[in-house]
Design a protein around this motif. Structure first.
Motif, PDB file in Angstrom:
ATOM      1  N   LEU A 283      -7.346  -6.033   2.281  1.00 31.03           N
ATOM      2  CA  LEU A 283      -6.397  -6.140   3.385  1.00 31.03           C
ATOM      3  C   LEU A 283      -6.858  -7.149   4.425  1.00 31.03           C
ATOM      4  O   LEU A 283      -6.038  -7.846   5.039  1.00 31.03           O
ATOM      5  CB  LEU A 283      -6.197  -4.765   4.039  1.00 31.03           C
ATOM      6  CG  LEU A 283      -5.540  -3.700   3.158  1.00 31.03           C
ATOM      7  CD1 LEU A 283      -5.544  -2.348   3.876  1.00 31.03           C
ATOM      8  CD2 LEU A 283      -4.129  -4.091   2.781  1.00 31.03           C
TER       9      LEU A 283
ATOM     10  N   PRO B  38       3.729   4.625   4.443  1.00 28.19           N
ATOM     11  CA  PRO B  38       2.953   5.816   4.783  1.00 28.19           C
ATOM     12  C   PRO B  38       3.482   7.083   4.109  1.00 28.19           C
ATOM     13  O   PRO B  38       4.681   7.213   3.839  1.00 28.19           O
ATOM     14  CB  PRO B  38       3.109   5.922   6.304  1.00 28.19           C
ATOM     15  CG  PRO B  38       3.554   4.565   6.751  1.00 28.19           C
ATOM     16  CD  PRO B  38       4.377   4.043   5.622  1.00 28.19           C
TER      17      PRO B  38
ATOM     18  N   VAL C 219       0.863  -1.179   0.000  1.00 28.44           N
ATOM     19  CA  VAL C 219       0.000   0.000   0.000  1.00 28.44           C
ATOM     20  C   VAL C 219       0.901   1.231   0.000  1.00 28.44           C
ATOM     21  O   VAL C 219       1.603   1.499   0.974  1.00 28.44           O
ATOM     22  CB  VAL C 219      -0.941   0.033   1.212  1.00 28.44           C
ATOM     23  CG1 VAL C 219      -1.882   1.233   1.118  1.00 28.44           C
ATOM     24  CG2 VAL C 219      -1.751  -1.263   1.300  1.00 28.44           C
TER      25      VAL C 219
ATOM     26  N   TYR D 239       3.042  -1.533   4.258  1.00 34.44           N
ATOM     27  CA  TYR D 239       2.451  -0.201   4.185  1.00 34.44           C
ATOM     28  C   TYR D 239       3.582   0.828   4.073  1.00 34.44           C
ATOM     29  O   TYR D 239       4.522   0.812   4.880  1.00 34.44           O
ATOM     30  CB  TYR D 239       1.633   0.114   5.436  1.00 34.44           C
ATOM     31  CG  TYR D 239       0.445  -0.774   5.670  1.00 34.44           C
ATOM     32  CD1 TYR D 239      -0.812  -0.447   5.182  1.00 34.44           C
ATOM     33  CD2 TYR D 239       0.566  -1.953   6.414  1.00 34.44           C
ATOM     34  CE1 TYR D 239      -1.923  -1.260   5.419  1.00 34.44           C
ATOM     35  CE2 TYR D 239      -0.523  -2.781   6.654  1.00 34.44           C
ATOM     36  CZ  TYR D 239      -1.761  -2.425   6.149  1.00 34.44           C
ATOM     37  OH  TYR D 239      -2.853  -3.242   6.387  1.00 34.44           O
TER      38      TYR D 239
ATOM     39  N   LEU E  27      -4.417   3.639   7.444  1.00 33.03           N
ATOM     40  CA  LEU E  27      -3.786   2.939   8.566  1.00 33.03           C
ATOM     41  C   LEU E  27      -4.770   2.755   9.713  1.00 33.03           C
ATOM     42  O   LEU E  27      -4.793   1.699  10.366  1.00 33.03           O
ATOM     43  CB  LEU E  27      -2.557   3.714   9.047  1.00 33.03           C
ATOM     44  CG  LEU E  27      -1.383   3.815   8.057  1.00 33.03           C
ATOM     45  CD1 LEU E  27      -0.304   4.742   8.617  1.00 33.03           C
ATOM     46  CD2 LEU E  27      -0.803   2.447   7.756  1.00 33.03           C
TER      47      LEU E  27
ATOM     48  N   VAL F 233       5.120  -1.830   8.472  1.00 35.11           N
ATOM     49  CA  VAL F 233       4.849  -0.414   8.232  1.00 35.11           C
ATOM     50  C   VAL F 233       6.196   0.287   8.121  1.00 35.11           C
ATOM     51  O   VAL F 233       6.936   0.385   9.095  1.00 35.11           O
ATOM     52  CB  VAL F 233       4.002   0.221   9.348  1.00 35.11           C
ATOM     53  CG1 VAL F 233       3.678   1.673   8.992  1.00 35.11           C
ATOM     54  CG2 VAL F 233       2.726  -0.565   9.578  1.00 35.11           C
TER      55      VAL F 233
ATOM     56  N   ALA G 292       0.271   5.027   1.844  1.00 34.90           N
ATOM     57  CA  ALA G 292      -0.733   4.662   2.849  1.00 34.90           C
ATOM     58  C   ALA G 292      -1.018   5.905   3.689  1.00 34.90           C
ATOM     59  O   ALA G 292      -0.113   6.451   4.323  1.00 34.90           O
ATOM     60  CB  ALA G 292      -0.210   3.536   3.738  1.00 34.90           C
TER      61      ALA G 292
END
Length: 405
Positions: free
Chosen positions: A105, A116, A81, A114, A89, A142, A84
């Motif tokens: 997901l 971000p 993603v 992810y 999130l 993440v 993101a």
């Protein structure tokens, strides 16, 4: 060919996902793009379809007879993603499934990465940090955002990492599957070569490119670690998923490493710090003398950072040192292993055309327990993976001993 789902959220960085998509498709992977409705306001559906060579999935209700909200996630071997958003999130952390991407997901059983991208205040908000912690605790990756220019004139942490770095990171995660054997560990890696100023123009330095250190940082991040990469004079793309600290001199490297090591489970000293520095730094450029005889330069010894870390090592902390030698490498490395109180030392012979700046490395690992492992000539990324295989084995052994105790 890996089946990749590329989720794209509604942020200005959505245009960068086009480059990420191109990297996946041109390397032979099949990509299904699942943009949110907001993402389509930044990059239109025809662009995603043209770059992926596949229809774009946008709605739960499209082709309802194929049940896309379940099928796409089940078929995925890797989900990325990028960007993101904070909104995505939050939904992922709380299991909200109100569009095709969030449904995907929830149904995916493969690694999910992810990347971000948002303003600094949004990233640092306690709600976002709690959501990130929840996702990581559940096994999702993440990536830490990069630091740099954001929307408008803002600058700070929250920038989407470089698409090439995300691509490389995601593939390493895919190769490892869901085996995050460094999860919940803090790994500190040093890289590059320090420079000691002689005057405002010149410096004493070395040929270290930082490639092996960067490979080690990428490997640790892909295994789930929180990585602090301390880079000295490196001209390499920032790796995704790490906290990058830039330094110049050996003293700056020492200060940053000692500080980061205070909370580290593993410290890997792959940088090449200068052993000596000029006793005095000229405030103006040093000129040639009339007869051409150079003025003498008095050197003083720099601190031994690895030895300092070894002396201060906490119980359970793993220290990996490096020994770059031009001759009698194993003999010198064994002496350094003892002097620095390291758990492992990585030995290699350096010289013209060897190691520095190259993409491959030939190393031998020596352990404080007497173990020896000759890895042979390998790409530096493979060397990094094998070094961490040995590190993880030692961490696991310590955990096992603690449980028995």
């Amino acid at each position: 060919m890996t089946e990749v789902v590329l989720g794209v959220c509604g942020g200005i960085a959505a245009y960068k996902a086009c480059e990420l998509l191109r990297l996946f498709t041109e390397s032979g992977h099949g990509v299904r793009v699942v943009p949110t409705a907001s993402a389509l306001k930044f990059v239109g559906e025809p662009t995603w379809a043209a770059l992926s060579g596949r229809p774009v999935a946008t709605e739960v209700w499209d082709d309802a007879h194929e049940v896309p909200h379940v099928r796409i996630g089940r078929a995925a071997e890797l989900v990325v993603v990028a960007p993101a958003t904070a909104d995505l999130l939050a939904k992922a952390a709380h299991g909200i499934a109100d569009d095709l991407l969030t449904n995907t997901l929830l149904t995916a059983t493969c690694p999910i990465v992810y990347a971000p991208a948002m303003h600094t205040e949004m990233w640092e908000n306690p709600a976002t940090q709690a959501n990130v912690a929840t996702l990581r605790a559940r096994g999702a990756i993440v990536i830490e955002p990069a630091v740099g220019r954001l929307t408008g004139k803002d600058t700070g942490k929250g920038r989407l990492p470089d698409p090439a770095a995300i691509f490389e990171y995601a593939l390493r995660v895919h190769r490892r599957g869901l085996d995050f054997d460094l999860a919940d560990r803090h790994v500190v890696v040093t890289a590059g070569g320090t420079r000691e100023p002689l005057d405002p123009v010149r410096f004493l330095g070395n040929r270290s490119s930082g490639k092996q250190g960067y490979a080690l940082a990428r490997s640790a991040a892909a295994r789930g670690a929180r990585v602090t990469l301390i880079a000295a004079n490196v001209s390499l793309p920032d790796p995704a998923g790490v906290e990058l600290v830039r330094v110049g001199t050996t003293e700056e490297l020492r200060k940053a490493t000692v500080e980061a090591a205070g909370s580290a489970d593993v410290v890997v000293m792959a940088a090449a710090p200068a052993d000596f520095r000029p006793e005095a730094v000229a405030t103006q450029k040093i000129k040639k003398t009339e007869d051409g005889t150079p003025a003498p330069i008095v050197l003083t010894t720099n601190p031994d950072i690895a030895a300092e870390l070894g002396a201060a090592k906490r119980p359970g902390q793993i220290l990996v040192a490096f020994a770059a030698e031009t001759h009698d490498a194993l003999e010198h490395a064994r002496a350094k292993l003892v002097k620095k109180r390291a758990d492992l030392i990585v030995v290699n012979e350096v010289g013209p055309g060897l190691v520095f700046g190259q993409d491959r490395n030939t190393v031998t690992l020596l352990g404080a327990d007497g173990a020896t492992a000759a890895l042979g000539e390998l790409p530096k990324d493979d060397v990094a993976d094998m070094i961490f295989d040995h590190v993880v084995a030692r961490l696991d052994a310590q955990d096992s001993d603690a449980r028995r105790g």
